[in-house]
Write a protein that holds these residues in place. Structure first.
Motif, PDB file in Angstrom:
ATOM      1  N   PRO A  14       0.828  -1.210   0.000  1.00 52.55           N
ATOM      2  CA  PRO A  14       0.000   0.000   0.000  1.00 52.55           C
ATOM      3  C   PRO A  14       0.864   1.263   0.000  1.00 52.55           C
ATOM      4  CG  PRO A  14      -0.505  -1.395   1.885  1.00 52.55           C
ATOM      5  CD  PRO A  14       0.643  -1.990   1.189  1.00 52.55           C
ATOM      6  N   ARG A  15       0.325   2.344  -0.529  1.00 51.62           N
ATOM      7  CA  ARG A  15       1.042   3.614  -0.568  1.00 51.62           C
ATOM      8  C   ARG A  15       0.394   4.585   0.413  1.00 51.62           C
ATOM      9  NH1 ARG A  15       1.793   7.757  -5.612  1.00 51.62           N
ATOM     10  NH2 ARG A  15       3.015   9.267  -4.458  1.00 51.62           N
ATOM     11  N   VAL A  16       1.173   5.027   1.373  1.00 53.10           N
ATOM     12  CA  VAL A  16       0.671   5.980   2.361  1.00 53.10           C
ATOM     13  C   VAL A  16       0.734   7.370   1.749  1.00 53.10           C
ATOM     14  CG1 VAL A  16       1.004   6.948   4.661  1.00 53.10           C
ATOM     15  CG2 VAL A  16       1.421   4.521   4.265  1.00 53.10           C
ATOM     16  N   ARG A  17      -0.418   8.038   1.686  1.00 49.00           N
ATOM     17  CA  ARG A  17      -0.501   9.370   1.086  1.00 49.00           C
ATOM     18  C   ARG A  17      -0.164  10.463   2.091  1.00 49.00           C
ATOM     19  NH1 ARG A  17      -0.681   9.140  -4.429  1.00 49.00           N
ATOM     20  NH2 ARG A  17      -1.887   7.320  -5.029  1.00 49.00           N
ATOM     21  N   LYS A  18      -0.688  10.304   3.308  1.00 48.81           N
ATOM     22  CA  LYS A  18      -0.397  11.299   4.340  1.00 48.81           C
ATOM     23  C   LYS A  18      -0.744  10.724   5.700  1.00 48.81           C
ATOM     24  CE  LYS A  18      -4.835  13.683   4.187  1.00 48.81           C
ATOM     25  NZ  LYS A  18      -5.509  14.953   4.000  1.00 48.81           N
ATOM     26  N   VAL A  19      -0.157  11.327   6.735  1.00 46.30           N
ATOM     27  CA  VAL A  19      -0.482  10.981   8.105  1.00 46.30           C
ATOM     28  C   VAL A  19      -0.783  12.285   8.832  1.00 46.30           C
ATOM     29  CG1 VAL A  19       0.305   9.921  10.250  1.00 46.30           C
ATOM     30  CG2 VAL A  19       1.010   8.945   8.073  1.00 46.30           C
ATOM     31  N   VAL A  20      -1.940  12.335   9.492  1.00 45.48           N
ATOM     32  CA  VAL A  20      -2.345  13.520  10.252  1.00 45.48           C
ATOM     33  C   VAL A  20      -2.194  13.201  11.734  1.00 45.48           C
ATOM     34  CG1 VAL A  20      -4.213  15.134  10.734  1.00 45.48           C
ATOM     35  CG2 VAL A  20      -4.010  14.120   8.463  1.00 45.48           C
ATOM     36  N   PHE A  21      -1.380  13.995  12.429  1.00 40.79           N
ATOM     37  CA  PHE A  21      -1.196  13.852  13.868  1.00 40.79           C
ATOM     38  C   PHE A  21      -2.024  14.931  14.553  1.00 40.79           C
ATOM     39  CE2 PHE A  21       2.630  12.349  11.786  1.00 40.79           C
ATOM     40  CZ  PHE A  21       2.840  11.129  12.396  1.00 40.79           C
ATOM     41  N   PHE A  22      -2.827  14.552  15.563  1.00 36.89           N
ATOM     42  CA  PHE A  22      -3.671  15.563  16.192  1.00 36.89           C
ATOM     43  C   PHE A  22      -4.070  15.159  17.602  1.00 36.89           C
ATOM     44  CE2 PHE A  22      -6.494  12.596  14.113  1.00 36.89           C
ATOM     45  CZ  PHE A  22      -7.580  12.466  14.955  1.00 36.89           C
ATOM     46  N   VAL A  23      -4.514  16.186  18.336  1.00 32.16           N
ATOM     47  CA  VAL A  23      -5.073  16.038  19.673  1.00 32.16           C
ATOM     48  C   VAL A  23      -6.416  16.747  19.636  1.00 32.16           C
ATOM     49  CG1 VAL A  23      -4.801  16.639  22.110  1.00 32.16           C
ATOM     50  CG2 VAL A  23      -2.811  16.024  20.762  1.00 32.16           C
ATOM     51  N   LYS A  24      -7.430  16.145  20.205  1.00 34.53           N
ATOM     52  CA  LYS A  24      -8.740  16.795  20.225  1.00 34.53           C
ATOM     53  C   LYS A  24      -8.648  18.110  20.993  1.00 34.53           C
ATOM     54  CE  LYS A  24     -11.419  12.646  19.600  1.00 34.53           C
ATOM     55  NZ  LYS A  24     -12.384  11.685  20.146  1.00 34.53           N
ATOM     56  N   ARG A  25      -9.229  19.156  20.438  1.00 32.01           N
ATOM     57  CA  ARG A  25      -9.151  20.513  20.996  1.00 32.01           C
ATOM     58  C   ARG A  25      -7.697  20.939  21.187  1.00 32.01           C
ATOM     59  NH1 ARG A  25     -13.081  17.779  23.223  1.00 32.01           N
ATOM     60  NH2 ARG A  25     -11.922  17.196  25.068  1.00 32.01           N
ATOM     61  N   GLY A  50      -3.943  13.219  28.211  1.00 31.44           N
ATOM     62  CA  GLY A  50      -4.784  13.263  27.028  1.00 31.44           C
ATOM     63  C   GLY A  50      -4.458  12.120  26.100  1.00 31.44           C
ATOM     64  N   ARG A  51      -4.924  12.231  24.882  1.00 29.20           N
ATOM     65  CA  ARG A  51      -4.710  11.177  23.889  1.00 29.20           C
ATOM     66  C   ARG A  51      -4.300  11.822  22.581  1.00 29.20           C
ATOM     67  NH1 ARG A  51      -5.984   5.749  23.558  1.00 29.20           N
ATOM     68  NH2 ARG A  51      -6.791   5.716  25.660  1.00 29.20           N
ATOM     69  N   VAL A  52      -3.227  11.302  21.982  1.00 29.07           N
ATOM     70  CA  VAL A  52      -2.748  11.797  20.690  1.00 29.07           C
ATOM     71  C   VAL A  52      -3.106  10.749  19.629  1.00 29.07           C
ATOM     72  CG1 VAL A  52      -0.417  10.864  20.976  1.00 29.07           C
ATOM     73  CG2 VAL A  52      -0.795  12.774  19.441  1.00 29.07           C
ATOM     74  N   TYR A  53      -3.545  11.237  18.461  1.00 29.75           N
ATOM     75  CA  TYR A  53      -4.007  10.362  17.387  1.00 29.75           C
ATOM     76  C   TYR A  53      -3.133  10.527  16.150  1.00 29.75           C
ATOM     77  CZ  TYR A  53      -8.330  10.283  20.111  1.00 29.75           C
ATOM     78  OH  TYR A  53      -9.251  10.136  21.116  1.00 29.75           O
ATOM     79  N   ALA A  54      -2.991   9.460  15.386  1.00 30.35           N
ATOM     80  CA  ALA A  54      -2.337   9.506  14.072  1.00 30.35           C
ATOM     81  C   ALA A  54      -3.274   8.815  13.092  1.00 30.35           C
ATOM     82  CB  ALA A  54      -0.998   8.805  14.101  1.00 30.35           C
ATOM     83  N   ARG A  55      -3.716   9.551  12.073  1.00 27.15           N
ATOM     84  CA  ARG A  55      -4.621   8.994  11.065  1.00 27.15           C
ATOM     85  C   ARG A  55      -3.872   8.891   9.740  1.00 27.15           C
ATOM     86  NH1 ARG A  55      -9.016  12.567  10.889  1.00 27.15           N
ATOM     87  NH2 ARG A  55     -10.025  11.319  12.485  1.00 27.15           N
ATOM     88  N   ALA A  56      -3.655   7.667   9.274  1.00 26.15           N
ATOM     89  CA  ALA A  56      -2.955   7.425   8.012  1.00 26.15           C
ATOM     90  C   ALA A  56      -3.974   7.272   6.896  1.00 26.15           C
ATOM     91  CB  ALA A  56      -2.094   6.182   8.114  1.00 26.15           C
ATOM     92  N   THR A  57      -3.715   7.941   5.780  1.00 26.27           N
ATOM     93  CA  THR A  57      -4.537   7.834   4.586  1.00 26.27           C
ATOM     94  C   THR A  57      -3.705   7.104   3.545  1.00 26.27           C
ATOM     95  OG1 THR A  57      -5.580   9.940   5.128  1.00 26.27           O
ATOM     96  CG2 THR A  57      -5.852   9.146   2.887  1.00 26.27           C
ATOM     97  N   PHE A  58      -4.228   5.999   3.012  1.00 24.59           N
ATOM     98  CA  PHE A  58      -3.442   5.200   2.076  1.00 24.59           C
ATOM     99  C   PHE A  58      -4.311   4.649   0.951  1.00 24.59           C
ATOM    100  CE2 PHE A  58      -5.048   2.334   5.253  1.00 24.59           C
ATOM    101  CZ  PHE A  58      -5.331   1.154   4.590  1.00 24.59           C
ATOM    102  N   THR A  59      -3.646   4.221  -0.122  1.00 20.86           N
ATOM    103  CA  THR A  59      -4.329   3.606  -1.256  1.00 20.86           C
ATOM    104  C   THR A  59      -3.658   2.270  -1.559  1.00 20.86           C
ATOM    105  OG1 THR A  59      -2.897   4.778  -2.800  1.00 20.86           O
ATOM    106  CG2 THR A  59      -5.025   5.772  -2.330  1.00 20.86           C
ATOM    107  N   ARG A  60      -4.419   1.400  -2.171  1.00 22.73           N
ATOM    108  CA  ARG A  60      -3.882   0.112  -2.605  1.00 22.73           C
ATOM    109  C   ARG A  60      -3.834   0.084  -4.137  1.00 22.73           C
ATOM    110  NH1 ARG A  60      -3.319  -3.348   1.504  1.00 22.73           N
ATOM    111  NH2 ARG A  60      -4.637  -3.110   3.334  1.00 22.73           N
TER     112      ARG A  60
END
Length: 79
Positions: A14-25, A50-60
């Protein structure tokens, strides 16, 4: 924080297009090139958790569908 996107047998990886790192508020940063890592500056007081998130966007390969996978980890602000 690690994130594993599995390779399907007999297919291209798979090809990772982007990763978004974020914390709510809190802060949010986007990384589009490997190695996918970002340092977030938090506006929270010492001792705050708190909690930190990483959302990866990818395509196959062979599919136009954009897929997402999100992982999270807990954190505590240092003094």
């Amino acid at each position: 924080m690690t994130l594993k996107i599995r390779k399907r047998p007999g297919r291209a990886k798979p090809r990772v297009r982007k990763v978004v790192f974020f914390v709510k508020r809190g802060p949010r940063q986007v990384d589009r090139r490997p190695p996918f890592a970002r340092r977030l500056r938090m506006p929270f007081p010492a001792g705050k958790t708190g909690r930190v998130y990483a959302r990866a966007t990818f395509t196959r390969k062979g599919s136009r569908k954009v897929r997402r996978k999100t992982v999270s980890r807990r954190f505590a602000m240092c003094a």
